[in-house]
Write a protein that holds these residues in place. Structure first.
Motif, PDB file in Angstrom:
ATOM      1  N   GLU A   1       0.726  -1.220  -0.117  1.00  0.00           N
ATOM      2  CA  GLU A   1       0.092  -0.069   0.027  1.00  0.00           C
ATOM      3  C   GLU A   1       0.825   1.183  -0.035  1.00  0.00           C
ATOM      4  N   LEU A   2       2.076   0.989   0.181  1.00  0.00           N
ATOM      5  CA  LEU A   2       3.067   2.167   0.196  1.00  0.00           C
ATOM      6  C   LEU A   2       3.024   2.838  -1.143  1.00  0.00           C
ATOM      7  N   GLU A   3       3.046   4.269  -1.270  1.00  0.00           N
ATOM      8  CA  GLU A   3       3.597   4.744  -2.621  1.00  0.00           C
ATOM      9  C   GLU A   3       4.955   5.099  -2.596  1.00  0.00           C
ATOM     10  N   LEU A   4       5.757   4.874  -3.736  1.00  0.00           N
ATOM     11  CA  LEU A   4       7.063   4.967  -3.621  1.00  0.00           C
ATOM     12  C   LEU A   4       7.247   6.614  -3.761  1.00  0.00           C
ATOM     13  N   THR A   5       8.218   6.897  -3.203  1.00  0.00           N
ATOM     14  CA  THR A   5       8.302   8.458  -3.101  1.00  0.00           C
ATOM     15  C   THR A   5       9.841   8.674  -3.924  1.00  0.00           C
ATOM     16  N   ARG A   6      10.742   7.632  -4.304  1.00  0.00           N
ATOM     17  CA  ARG A   6      11.610   7.681  -5.202  1.00  0.00           C
ATOM     18  C   ARG A   6      11.559   7.150  -6.305  1.00  0.00           C
ATOM     19  N   PRO A   7      12.078   7.373  -7.555  1.00  0.00           N
ATOM     20  CA  PRO A   7      11.724   6.610  -8.748  1.00  0.00           C
ATOM     21  C   PRO A   7      12.436   5.381  -8.751  1.00  0.00           C
ATOM     22  N   GLU A   8      11.629   4.496  -9.203  1.00  0.00           N
ATOM     23  CA  GLU A   8      12.678   3.189  -9.301  1.00  0.00           C
ATOM     24  C   GLU A   8      13.641   3.037 -10.162  1.00  0.00           C
ATOM     25  N   ARG A   9      14.765   2.532  -9.915  1.00  0.00           N
ATOM     26  CA  ARG A   9      15.947   2.209 -10.559  1.00  0.00           C
ATOM     27  C   ARG A   9      15.731   1.563 -11.892  1.00  0.00           C
TER      28      ARG A   9
END
Length: 98
Positions: A88-96
């Motif tokens: 349920e977490l939104e990623l706050t950093r772009p994925e590598r």
């Protein structure tokens, strides 16, 4: 002074002998154990805390007249209950890129 220390030591040994020789000594001890609070297996673990945090923790436990262990257990349980599941977490950093 030395005689008083010897007399105190002798009195302490005599008291210990009387207790050991008393067949009823275990009747009192048997009924005094701490009540069992948990009905599940327990695990002992160690946690490294900064001294200042440990002092605050000890003070909070003393104020509430509970053990540090109980306070830590309740705090961890509360934290885990409020923890957002990973899915349920939104990623706050772009994925590598892979």
């Amino acid at each position: 002074m030395a005689r008083a220390a010897l007399r105190a030591g002798s009195e302490a040994r005599e008291s210990a002998r009387r207790i050991r020789g008393n067949p009823r000594r275990f009747l009192y001890a048997a009924g005094v154990g701490r009540p069992k609070r948990h009905h599940e297996p327990r695990v002992a673990t160690a946690v490294r805390l900064p001294v200042a945090v440990h002092e605050r923790l000890r003070a909070a436990a003393d104020e509430r007249q509970v053990s540090v262990n109980l306070l830590v257990e309740k705090a961890i349980d509360d934290y885990l209950a409020r923890l957002v599941p990973l899915d349920e977490l939104e990623l706050t950093r772009p994925e590598r890129p892979t």
